[in-house]
Design an enzyme around this catalytic site. Structure first.
Site, PDB file in Angstrom:
ATOM      1  N   HIS A 158       0.803  -1.222   0.000  1.00  0.00           N
ATOM      2  CA  HIS A 158       0.000   0.000   0.000  1.00  0.00           C
ATOM      3  C   HIS A 158       0.836   1.271   0.000  1.00  0.00           C
ATOM      4  CE1 HIS A 158      -4.403   1.220   1.136  1.00  0.00           C
ATOM      5  NE2 HIS A 158      -3.963   1.834   0.056  1.00  0.00           N
ATOM      6  N   ASP A 216      -6.788  -6.338   2.454  1.00  0.00           N
ATOM      7  CA  ASP A 216      -6.950  -6.743   3.846  1.00  0.00           C
ATOM      8  C   ASP A 216      -8.117  -6.033   4.529  1.00  0.00           C
ATOM      9  OD1 ASP A 216      -6.127  -4.262   5.000  1.00  0.00           O
ATOM     10  OD2 ASP A 216      -4.061  -4.911   5.203  1.00  0.00           O
ATOM     11  N   ASP A 258      -9.890  -0.233   3.907  1.00  0.00           N
ATOM     12  CA  ASP A 258      -8.710  -0.850   4.506  1.00  0.00           C
ATOM     13  C   ASP A 258      -8.987  -1.211   5.960  1.00  0.00           C
ATOM     14  OD1 ASP A 258      -6.040  -1.455   5.279  1.00  0.00           O
ATOM     15  OD2 ASP A 258      -5.217   0.150   4.055  1.00  0.00           O
ATOM     16  N   HIS A 273       4.398   1.076   4.170  1.00  0.00           N
ATOM     17  CA  HIS A 273       3.031   0.774   3.720  1.00  0.00           C
ATOM     18  C   HIS A 273       1.993   1.113   4.787  1.00  0.00           C
ATOM     19  CE1 HIS A 273       2.243  -3.635   5.265  1.00  0.00           C
ATOM     20  NE2 HIS A 273       2.827  -2.907   6.178  1.00  0.00           N
ATOM     21  N   ASP A 303      -3.357   3.565   8.046  1.00  0.00           N
ATOM     22  CA  ASP A 303      -2.153   3.960   7.288  1.00  0.00           C
ATOM     23  C   ASP A 303      -1.804   5.423   7.494  1.00  0.00           C
ATOM     24  OD1 ASP A 303      -1.956   1.353   6.418  1.00  0.00           O
ATOM     25  OD2 ASP A 303      -2.849   1.738   4.461  1.00  0.00           O
ATOM     26  N   ASP A 318      -7.378  -1.785  -0.239  1.00  0.00           N
ATOM     27  CA  ASP A 318      -6.447  -2.772   0.287  1.00  0.00           C
ATOM     28  C   ASP A 318      -7.240  -4.050   0.521  1.00  0.00           C
ATOM     29  OD1 ASP A 318      -4.807  -4.349   2.006  1.00  0.00           O
ATOM     30  OD2 ASP A 318      -3.795  -2.565   2.758  1.00  0.00           O
ATOM     31  N   HIS A 337      -6.648  -0.953   8.046  1.00  0.00           N
ATOM     32  CA  HIS A 337      -5.722  -0.062   8.751  1.00  0.00           C
ATOM     33  C   HIS A 337      -5.929   1.383   8.282  1.00  0.00           C
ATOM     34  CE1 HIS A 337      -3.925  -4.097   8.244  1.00  0.00           C
ATOM     35  NE2 HIS A 337      -3.582  -3.943   9.507  1.00  0.00           N
ATOM     36  N   GLU A 375      -1.959  -4.981  -2.092  1.00  0.00           N
ATOM     37  CA  GLU A 375      -1.641  -5.938  -1.032  1.00  0.00           C
ATOM     38  C   GLU A 375      -2.075  -7.375  -1.340  1.00  0.00           C
ATOM     39  OE1 GLU A 375       0.327  -5.469   1.439  1.00  0.00           O
ATOM     40  OE2 GLU A 375       0.401  -3.299   1.807  1.00  0.00           O
TER      41      GLU A 375
END
Length: 299
Positions: free
Chosen positions: A98, A228, A121, A138, A125, A226, A123, A271
């Protein structure tokens, strides 16, 4: 349905973190039939191939892993995205980790002066060198795009910031570091965590997201997805899986609603790590979601 001229660029970057394999993500997504799927929907697709990513054996900066190489790769990507926009095409970026969003957004911000971003996402980030527990870049691209972080990262294409915090919506967050939590509160960044998704339902979350950008009168909206962000039972091939994520069907609904809104002007899917995957399952999910984002429907 609007027919688009889509330019695809792959970024085989795995230097923004410390797990190998995500550099093969663009190939895995192509192998899963991304180009064929988009063409079947009537879009014109120009695959511009992959950006060449440099590599050295040892990072010079232990606080920011592979800083020099990440800056170089993202600078190349920013220039490529700028050229795609100059040609009048729709940029579709395939990652890679990412950290590549730094380059994508830097290239987009040349054209879009009030750019909106949907950060799909697990996360946020939003780490910086000071707050990151790992030094993995990332985990920093959204902060960098907001003008926060190492000078070499925030000054890619010479100007900063690329984004305003009020033009960001994070969807699916469920793993947020303490420093990121403070920054979200300080900057007033809009977040739909898994708590909000469970409570409101994905339909309401997407309606509020779309309305939010319409009220802000952004001149473009970028989707940074992303894999994830989706629950790892559907996407096992990611480097930082977090249980309890968005479901496969909820993600399709989100993409379908974004398509209907006609808001999204660029996208990236990141990702995908084939080494950690099961029979290319995660890349298959990425391509299926692309289908929904670009107009695929049952009837």
């Amino acid at each position: 349905m609007n027919k688009l001229n889509i330019s695809i660029v792959g970024v085989p970057m795995d230097l923004g973190q410390n797990r190998r394999g995500v550099d093969m993500g663009p190939s895995a997504i192509r192998y899963a039939g991304a180009i064929e799927r988009l063409k079947a929907l009537g879009h014109t697709v120009n695959d511009k191939g992959d950006i060449v990513i440099g590599r050295k054996e040892i990072s010079k900066n232990t606080k920011l892993r592979n800083l020099e190489e990440v800056v170089e790769g993202n600078t190349k990507l920013a220039n490529e995205v700028k050229e795609i926009l100059a040609e009048g095409d729709y940029p579709l970026v395939l990652g890679g980790d990412h950290s590549i969003a730094i380059g994508t957004i830097a290239g987009l911000a040349d054209k879009y002066k009030n750019l909106g971003v949907i950060w799909y996402d697990a996360h946020a980030d939003l780490n910086t060198e000071e707050t990151s527990p790992s030094g993995n870049i990332h985990g920093m691209p959204l902060a960098v795009s907001l003008g926060l972080g190492h000078t070499d990262l925030v000054k890619i294409r010479s100007y900063t910031p690329k984004l305003k915090p009020e033009n960001v919506v994070i969807i699916g967050a469920r793993s947020v570091d303490p420093g990121e939590r403070e920054l979200i509160k300080e900057k007033g960044i809009k977040v739909f965590s898994m708590h909000e998704i469970d409570k409101l339902g994905m339909t309401k979350v997407m309606e509020q997201t779309i309305e939010y950008f319409q009220k802000r009168e952004v001149d473009g909206v970028h989707l940074s997805l992303d894999l994830d962000g989706i629950d790892p039972i559907y996407t096992p091939g990611v480097g930082t899986p977090v249980p309890g994520g968005i479901t496969y069907r909820e993600s399709h609904l989100a993409m379908e609603m974004l398509y209907s809104s006609n808001l999204i002007t660029s996208a990236e899917f990141v990702e995908v790590n084939p080494i950690l995957d099961e029979k290319n399952k995660t890349a298959d999910v990425a391509v299926a979601l692309m289908g929904s984002l670009f107009g695929e429907s049952l009837l």
